[in-house]
Design a protein around this motif. Structure first.
Motif, short mmCIF file in Angstrom:
data_model
loop_
_atom_site.label_atom_id
_atom_site.label_comp_id
_atom_site.label_asym_id
_atom_site.label_seq_id
_atom_site.Cartn_x
_atom_site.Cartn_y
_atom_site.Cartn_z
N ASP A 1 75.48 26.71 -3.13
CA ASP A 1 75.25 28.15 -3.17
C ASP A 1 74.06 28.52 -2.31
O ASP A 1 73.25 27.69 -1.93
N GLU A 2 73.96 29.81 -2.05
CA GLU A 2 72.89 30.33 -1.20
C GLU A 2 71.69 30.73 -2.06
O GLU A 2 71.85 31.28 -3.14
N VAL A 3 70.48 30.46 -1.57
CA VAL A 3 69.26 30.85 -2.27
C VAL A 3 68.88 32.25 -1.79
O VAL A 3 68.84 32.52 -0.59
N ILE B 1 73.04 32.60 -5.20
CA ILE B 1 74.21 33.46 -5.07
C ILE B 1 75.42 32.54 -4.94
O ILE B 1 75.50 31.73 -4.02
N ASP B 2 76.38 32.64 -5.89
CA ASP B 2 77.55 31.77 -5.83
C ASP B 2 78.59 32.32 -4.87
O ASP B 2 78.39 33.36 -4.23
N ASN B 3 79.74 31.65 -4.76
CA ASN B 3 80.76 32.04 -3.79
C ASN B 3 81.50 33.32 -4.18
O ASN B 3 82.28 33.84 -3.42
N HIS B 4 81.24 33.85 -5.39
CA HIS B 4 81.82 35.12 -5.83
C HIS B 4 80.79 36.25 -5.74
O HIS B 4 80.97 37.30 -6.36
N SER B 5 79.69 36.01 -5.04
CA SER B 5 78.59 36.96 -4.85
C SER B 5 77.93 37.38 -6.16
O SER B 5 77.51 38.52 -6.34
#
Length: 109
Positions: A65-67, A81-85
């Motif tokens: 996931d994105e920081v 932030i996961d892949n489902h925003s």
């Protein structure tokens, strides 16, 4: 000679019986110490397991996931932030806590 042998046998019997009584008195102390030791080991194992889960969850989150670099969680936690925003942070036990964008705070450096 018979008297000496009798006295030695009597002393040995007396010594063994007093040692057995002393062992019974110490037995309750040993049981208590073992119980306390087992509790301490269980507590330490639980704490270690939780820390391992936290490190594993945070490591996976950093890779997959994105920081979110500009915002932090309600108590200053790192936000991912996961892949489902969806926004979330990881607690000390390794659990994800999802938060709304309104709950995020600006990052203070």
């Amino acid at each position: 000679m018979k008297k000496l042998t009798g006295i030695i046998c009597f002393a040995l019997i007396l010594g063994f019986s007093s040692a057995a009584n002393a062992q019974d008195a110490d037995d309750s102390k040993v049981k208590k110490e073992v119980k306390e030791g087992a509790h301490a080991v269980e507590k330490g194992a639980k704490k270690t397991g939780q820390k391992t889960a936290e490190v594993a969850s945070k490591g996976k989150a950093k890779v997959t996931d994105e920081v979110y670099k500009d915002k932090v969680g309600p108590n200053g936690e790192t936000i991912y932030i996961d892949n489902h925003s969806k926004y979330y942070w990881v607690d000390k036990k390794g659990h994800r806590h999802y938060v709304t964008e309104a709950q995020l705070k600006a990052k203070v450096d």
